[in-house]
Design a protein around this motif. Sequence first.
Motif, PDB file in Angstrom:
ATOM      1  N   THR A  88      12.500   3.082   2.639  1.00  0.00           N
ATOM      2  CA  THR A  88      13.503   4.101   2.966  1.00  0.00           C
ATOM      3  C   THR A  88      13.534   5.197   1.912  1.00  0.00           C
ATOM      4  N   VAL A  89      13.483   4.783   0.630  1.00  0.00           N
ATOM      5  CA  VAL A  89      13.464   5.785  -0.441  1.00  0.00           C
ATOM      6  C   VAL A  89      12.239   6.672  -0.309  1.00  0.00           C
ATOM      7  N   GLY A  90      11.081   6.047   0.021  1.00  0.00           N
ATOM      8  CA  GLY A  90       9.864   6.829   0.208  1.00  0.00           C
ATOM      9  C   GLY A  90      10.012   7.824   1.342  1.00  0.00           C
ATOM     10  N   LEU A  91      10.625   7.377   2.450  1.00  0.00           N
ATOM     11  CA  LEU A  91      10.783   8.276   3.601  1.00  0.00           C
ATOM     12  C   LEU A  91      11.648   9.478   3.238  1.00  0.00           C
ATOM     13  N   ILE A  92      12.642   9.264   2.377  1.00  0.00           N
ATOM     14  CA  ILE A  92      13.550  10.369   2.061  1.00  0.00           C
ATOM     15  C   ILE A  92      12.992  11.240   0.937  1.00  0.00           C
ATOM     16  N   ARG A  93      12.337  10.628  -0.054  1.00  0.00           N
ATOM     17  CA  ARG A  93      12.029  11.363  -1.274  1.00  0.00           C
ATOM     18  C   ARG A  93      10.634  11.966  -1.316  1.00  0.00           C
ATOM     19  N   LEU A  94       9.653  11.392  -0.608  1.00  0.00           N
ATOM     20  CA  LEU A  94       8.274  11.851  -0.792  1.00  0.00           C
ATOM     21  C   LEU A  94       8.096  13.253  -0.223  1.00  0.00           C
ATOM     22  N   PRO A  95       7.191  14.042  -0.841  1.00  0.00           N
ATOM     23  CA  PRO A  95       7.140  15.476  -0.537  1.00  0.00           C
ATOM     24  C   PRO A  95       6.556  15.843   0.828  1.00  0.00           C
ATOM     25  N   ASP A  96       5.444  15.213   1.263  1.00  0.00           N
ATOM     26  CA  ASP A  96       4.866  15.707   2.512  1.00  0.00           C
ATOM     27  C   ASP A  96       4.771  14.609   3.565  1.00  0.00           C
ATOM     28  N   ARG A  97       4.416  15.066   4.762  1.00  0.00           N
ATOM     29  CA  ARG A  97       4.496  14.245   5.951  1.00  0.00           C
ATOM     30  C   ARG A  97       3.643  12.982   5.858  1.00  0.00           C
ATOM     31  N   ASP A 142       8.529  13.757  11.395  1.00  0.00           N
ATOM     32  CA  ASP A 142       9.413  13.117  10.427  1.00  0.00           C
ATOM     33  C   ASP A 142      10.560  12.412  11.136  1.00  0.00           C
ATOM     34  N   ARG A 143      11.068  13.056  12.161  1.00  0.00           N
ATOM     35  CA  ARG A 143      12.172  12.440  12.892  1.00  0.00           C
ATOM     36  C   ARG A 143      11.699  11.171  13.588  1.00  0.00           C
ATOM     37  N   MET A 144      10.469  11.227  14.120  1.00  0.00           N
ATOM     38  CA  MET A 144       9.937  10.038  14.787  1.00  0.00           C
ATOM     39  C   MET A 144       9.724   8.919  13.782  1.00  0.00           C
ATOM     40  N   MET A 145       9.272   9.281  12.568  1.00  0.00           N
ATOM     41  CA  MET A 145       9.096   8.254  11.533  1.00  0.00           C
ATOM     42  C   MET A 145      10.428   7.603  11.206  1.00  0.00           C
ATOM     43  N   ALA A 146      11.492   8.408  11.124  1.00  0.00           N
ATOM     44  CA  ALA A 146      12.816   7.836  10.844  1.00  0.00           C
ATOM     45  C   ALA A 146      13.236   6.897  11.966  1.00  0.00           C
ATOM     46  N   ALA A 147      12.901   7.284  13.202  1.00  0.00           N
ATOM     47  CA  ALA A 147      13.227   6.407  14.334  1.00  0.00           C
ATOM     48  C   ALA A 147      12.466   5.097  14.234  1.00  0.00           C
ATOM     49  N   HIS A 173       2.817   7.093   5.037  1.00  0.00           N
ATOM     50  CA  HIS A 173       2.220   5.992   4.282  1.00  0.00           C
ATOM     51  C   HIS A 173       3.306   5.064   3.746  1.00  0.00           C
ATOM     52  N   ALA A 174       4.345   5.648   3.114  1.00  0.00           N
ATOM     53  CA  ALA A 174       5.419   4.831   2.539  1.00  0.00           C
ATOM     54  C   ALA A 174       6.104   4.018   3.625  1.00  0.00           C
ATOM     55  N   LEU A 175       6.424   4.709   4.713  1.00  0.00           N
ATOM     56  CA  LEU A 175       7.200   4.062   5.768  1.00  0.00           C
ATOM     57  C   LEU A 175       6.452   2.905   6.407  1.00  0.00           C
ATOM     58  N   THR A 176       5.243   3.178   6.899  1.00  0.00           N
ATOM     59  CA  THR A 176       4.561   2.163   7.711  1.00  0.00           C
ATOM     60  C   THR A 176       4.186   0.938   6.888  1.00  0.00           C
ATOM     61  N   LYS A 177       3.736   1.146   5.655  1.00  0.00           N
ATOM     62  CA  LYS A 177       3.297  -0.022   4.891  1.00  0.00           C
ATOM     63  C   LYS A 177       4.480  -0.816   4.357  1.00  0.00           C
ATOM     64  N   VAL A 230       5.245  -6.024  15.473  1.00  0.00           N
ATOM     65  CA  VAL A 230       5.689  -4.880  14.687  1.00  0.00           C
ATOM     66  C   VAL A 230       4.529  -4.307  13.884  1.00  0.00           C
ATOM     67  N   VAL A 231       3.675  -5.177  13.352  1.00  0.00           N
ATOM     68  CA  VAL A 231       2.535  -4.682  12.577  1.00  0.00           C
ATOM     69  C   VAL A 231       1.587  -3.886  13.458  1.00  0.00           C
ATOM     70  N   ILE A 232       1.279  -4.434  14.652  1.00  0.00           N
ATOM     71  CA  ILE A 232       0.357  -3.731  15.552  1.00  0.00           C
ATOM     72  C   ILE A 232       0.967  -2.404  15.991  1.00  0.00           C
ATOM     73  N   ALA A 233       2.256  -2.449  16.369  1.00  0.00           N
ATOM     74  CA  ALA A 233       2.920  -1.228  16.816  1.00  0.00           C
ATOM     75  C   ALA A 233       3.003  -0.218  15.676  1.00  0.00           C
ATOM     76  N   GLY A 234       3.279  -0.702  14.467  1.00  0.00           N
ATOM     77  CA  GLY A 234       3.381   0.205  13.323  1.00  0.00           C
ATOM     78  C   GLY A 234       2.062   0.879  13.020  1.00  0.00           C
ATOM     79  N   ALA A 235       0.967   0.100  13.029  1.00  0.00           N
ATOM     80  CA  ALA A 235      -0.347   0.685  12.735  1.00  0.00           C
ATOM     81  C   ALA A 235      -0.721   1.699  13.803  1.00  0.00           C
ATOM     82  N   THR A 236      -0.533   1.330  15.082  1.00  0.00           N
ATOM     83  CA  THR A 236      -0.871   2.253  16.166  1.00  0.00           C
ATOM     84  C   THR A 236      -0.024   3.513  16.088  1.00  0.00           C
ATOM     85  N   GLY A 237       1.269   3.331  15.870  1.00  0.00           N
ATOM     86  CA  GLY A 237       2.168   4.473  15.797  1.00  0.00           C
ATOM     87  C   GLY A 237       1.818   5.391  14.649  1.00  0.00           C
ATOM     88  N   ALA A 238       1.468   4.800  13.494  1.00  0.00           N
ATOM     89  CA  ALA A 238       1.123   5.626  12.338  1.00  0.00           C
ATOM     90  C   ALA A 238      -0.106   6.471  12.642  1.00  0.00           C
TER      91      ALA A 238
END
Lengths: 98, 87
Positions: free
Chosen positions: A23-32, B31-36, A37-41, A74-82
């Motif tokens: 969560t901290v990575g999703l909020i604080r990291l600079p680019d998309r 980004d919004r989708m990632m938050a979701a 990377h932070a979120l999915t892993k 969740v792992v499969i969905a996360g990897a595919t979604g990423a």
Amino acid sequence: MDPVQLLSGAFLLVGGFFFVAGTVGLIRLPDRFSRLHALTKADNVGLGFIVLGLMPMAPDLFYGLKLVLVWLLVVIAGATGAHLIAKRALRGDGEDVR
Amino acid sequence: MSPLLLTVALVLMAGIAAGLIRVAIGPTPSDRMMAAQLMGTSGIGVILLLAPVLAVPALIDVALIFSLLAAVAVTAFTRRRLTNHGD
């Protein structure tokens, strides 16, 4: 407190830590892409640790298998979604802001 | 054991609330989708943690459905096109 319970509690805490890191990575990291990377892993590892920690509390074998199945999905969905999100962002199609 | 489970669940819910910041500030739809996606994963974690506390084992089926729906949501989002004026 027996060692199994202690270990399960430790796994739960580690899982919570990984979720906080994601969560901290999703909020604080600079680019998309670094956010992706932070979120999915971090999140998938966090959920894996929580599933490990919950394993001793499973009432029967089938429940434990379902826990593992949830994590696998969740792992499969996360990897595919990423990959889908990254590809879409690279192509720039459908993005409102360039 | 259940105070620890509830504490971790509370941390996860705080994470969901913090993820709303990213939904609010954007800046791109990705980004919004990632938050979701974060909310989906954290929500599954909360459900899994609450199942032993509430003694409702059927909650794990809810978690399974959540994990499937999260995948569908991400896929549907990435299929959306800006140039698609048809609908």
